[in-house]
Write a protein that holds these residues in place. Structure first.
Motif, PDB file in Angstrom:
ATOM      1  N   SER A  90       2.620 -13.155  32.894  1.00  0.00           N
ATOM      2  CA  SER A  90       2.518 -11.782  32.408  1.00  0.00           C
ATOM      3  C   SER A  90       1.258 -11.139  32.957  1.00  0.00           C
ATOM      4  O   SER A  90       0.157 -11.671  32.794  1.00  0.00           O
ATOM      5  CB  SER A  90       2.487 -11.774  30.874  1.00  0.00           C
ATOM      6  N   LYS A  91       1.441 -10.020  33.662  1.00  0.00           N
ATOM      7  CA  LYS A  91       0.314  -9.262  34.220  1.00  0.00           C
ATOM      8  C   LYS A  91      -0.602 -10.153  35.052  1.00  0.00           C
ATOM      9  O   LYS A  91      -1.833 -10.104  34.957  1.00  0.00           O
ATOM     10  CB  LYS A  91      -0.464  -8.581  33.095  1.00  0.00           C
ATOM     11  N   GLY A  92       0.017 -11.019  35.841  1.00  0.00           N
ATOM     12  CA  GLY A  92      -0.724 -11.847  36.775  1.00  0.00           C
ATOM     13  C   GLY A  92      -1.344 -13.105  36.188  1.00  0.00           C
ATOM     14  O   GLY A  92      -2.018 -13.849  36.896  1.00  0.00           O
ATOM     15  N   LYS A  93      -1.108 -13.367  34.914  1.00  0.00           N
ATOM     16  CA  LYS A  93      -1.723 -14.520  34.262  1.00  0.00           C
ATOM     17  C   LYS A  93      -0.648 -15.424  33.663  1.00  0.00           C
ATOM     18  O   LYS A  93       0.347 -14.942  33.126  1.00  0.00           O
ATOM     19  CB  LYS A  93      -2.689 -14.045  33.169  1.00  0.00           C
ATOM     20  N   LEU A  94      -0.881 -16.750  33.768  1.00  0.00           N
ATOM     21  CA  LEU A  94       0.068 -17.714  33.211  1.00  0.00           C
ATOM     22  C   LEU A  94      -0.340 -18.123  31.803  1.00  0.00           C
ATOM     23  O   LEU A  94      -1.523 -18.363  31.520  1.00  0.00           O
ATOM     24  CB  LEU A  94       0.143 -18.961  34.097  1.00  0.00           C
ATOM     25  N   TYR A  95       0.682 -18.217  30.927  1.00  0.00           N
ATOM     26  CA  TYR A  95       0.475 -18.618  29.542  1.00  0.00           C
ATOM     27  C   TYR A  95       1.452 -19.742  29.183  1.00  0.00           C
ATOM     28  O   TYR A  95       2.542 -19.830  29.741  1.00  0.00           O
ATOM     29  CB  TYR A  95       0.724 -17.449  28.592  1.00  0.00           C
ATOM     30  N   ASN A  96       1.061 -20.552  28.213  1.00  0.00           N
ATOM     31  CA  ASN A  96       1.968 -21.564  27.684  1.00  0.00           C
ATOM     32  C   ASN A  96       2.909 -20.974  26.642  1.00  0.00           C
ATOM     33  O   ASN A  96       2.530 -20.074  25.887  1.00  0.00           O
ATOM     34  CB  ASN A  96       1.179 -22.712  27.028  1.00  0.00           C
TER      35      ASN A  96
END
Length: 373
Positions: A90-96
């Motif tokens: 999301s918006k260039g960032k990875l999340y778990n």
């Protein structure tokens, strides 16, 4: 009167039909399973390419809390210990995912459950409403603004092809929030992927059963119906009745499979793409389901699409209009002797795999208890 060749004609070689055929064959009944696709297995079918079992119709991850169902599928395959732990871009960032303490740390830098809960509760108080009228209001009332805008809004709008403010609130009944560092997407005790793919299970279920693929029930209906005493129908219920009460609606999916001459494309089996700038909702890298070490890799991009009769029907649109239409078909189906309706299309509902298997087993038991006249 001409004697029928089969006790059951089973229309659809997915899990419901395959389990039904297996169980009735074991009870001494003669079954014929047909499917309009050129393969058995329905949506759980896997296609082997480059030594990789490709989930042709999207990711299928087996999970259940029902030991009886777990023991049942383990008759036919050995399951590995795969745990679904998707990532979300999301918006260039990875999340778990699912939403857990790792997610909250990545989002806000919080390190304790108390810190994360305080932010969520404050945002629910600020943005939530007592009686949500649409999906956006529902989500804001469950998890607050940051989680909604980062993970839910764009993804859901792509998935359903409508603005979140135009979608009914009931689509999201709850949003699990975990205040632990646990990336296991499912809470179920039993989880895994069958080693060798789902075809191993389907082939085991249909061993010794007559099958025919590439057969459209509606193109030769009279002849096919004449083959058996009873029909088990797993297709679209409105199509069975000639759409006489109107068309039921679905969401469809389009899958783009890509072969890459590298060992590892994304490092995870499932990565969600939330942003509207991506037309697809997720990328599946199939080798990671079975911890593959192949030199090449295959990915699948999943594109939600508006459904029409030329496309596969995947998700029922369970709004009030469609439920009213379905009730008419269901009532008619219950009055029809000699036809058994089962599975997600015939029952117009979303099923997980373990639920379909359980439903088929229950139906077999119900029929087996009925004494012949």
């Amino acid at each position: 009167m001409k004697e029928k060749r089969y006790d059951y004609l089973i229309v659809g070689a997915g899990l419901f039909g395959s389990v039904f055929a297996h169980e009735m064959t074991n009870r001494g009944k003669k079954c014929l399973v047909i499917d309009k696709r050129d393969h058995l297995g329905g949506n759980v079918y896997c296609e082997e390419k480059e030594g990789i079992n490709v989930h042709k119709y999207g990711a299928h991850i087996f999970h259940t809390n029902d030991k009886k169902i777990w023991d049942y599928v383990n008759q036919f395959a050995t399951f590995n210990n795969y745990i679904n732990s998707p990532l979300s871009l999301s918006k260039g960032k990875l999340y778990n995912l699912p939403f857990n303490m790792n997610t909250f740390y990545q989002l806000w830098g919080t390190k304790t459950p108390q810190e994360a809960k305080k932010i969520i509760d404050e945002q629910i108080a600020q943005y939530g409403v007592k009686s949500p009228q649409n999906l956006e209001e529902q989500a804001l009332s469950l998890v607050g603004k940051d989680i909604y805008e980062t993970f839910i809004k764009a993804y859901t709008e792509k998935q359903w092809g409508k603005k979140a403010t135009e979608l009914p609130a009931f689509i999201i009944k709850r949003l699990p929030v975990r205040y632990t560092y646990n990336n296991n997407y499912f809470n179920d005790i039993y989880q895994g992927i069958p080693i060798g793919g789902y075809n191993v299970i389907i082939n085991g279920l249909l061993d010794g059963v007559d099958t025919k693929t590439g057969v459209d029930f509606f193109e030769d209906r009279i002849e096919l119906e004449s083959l058996a005493d009873k029909i088990v129908y797993t297709g679209k219920i409105d199509e069975f009745f000639g759409y006489k009460h109107g068309y039921l609606e679905y969401r469809s999916l389009r899958f783009e499979h890509e072969l890459h001459d590298i060992e590892n494309y994304q490092g995870n089996a499932v990565v969600n793409y939330n942003d509207a700038s991506y037309a697809f909702t997720r990328i599946i890298e199939h080798k990671h389901f079975e911890f593959g070490k192949q030199d090449k890799t295959i990915i699948t991009k999943e594109y939600p699409e508006n459904w029409d009769r030329s496309k596969e029907a995947y998700y029922p649109i369970n709004n009030s209009r469609n439920q009213e239409i379905f009730k008419k078909y269901k009532k008619e189906s219950q009055q029809l002797e000699g036809v058994i309706f089962g599975g997600r299309l015939a029952e117009y509902r979303y099923y997980d795999m373990h639920q379909i298997i359980a439903s088929s087993l229950v139906k077999v038991e119900e029929i087996s208890k009925i004494k012949p006249q």
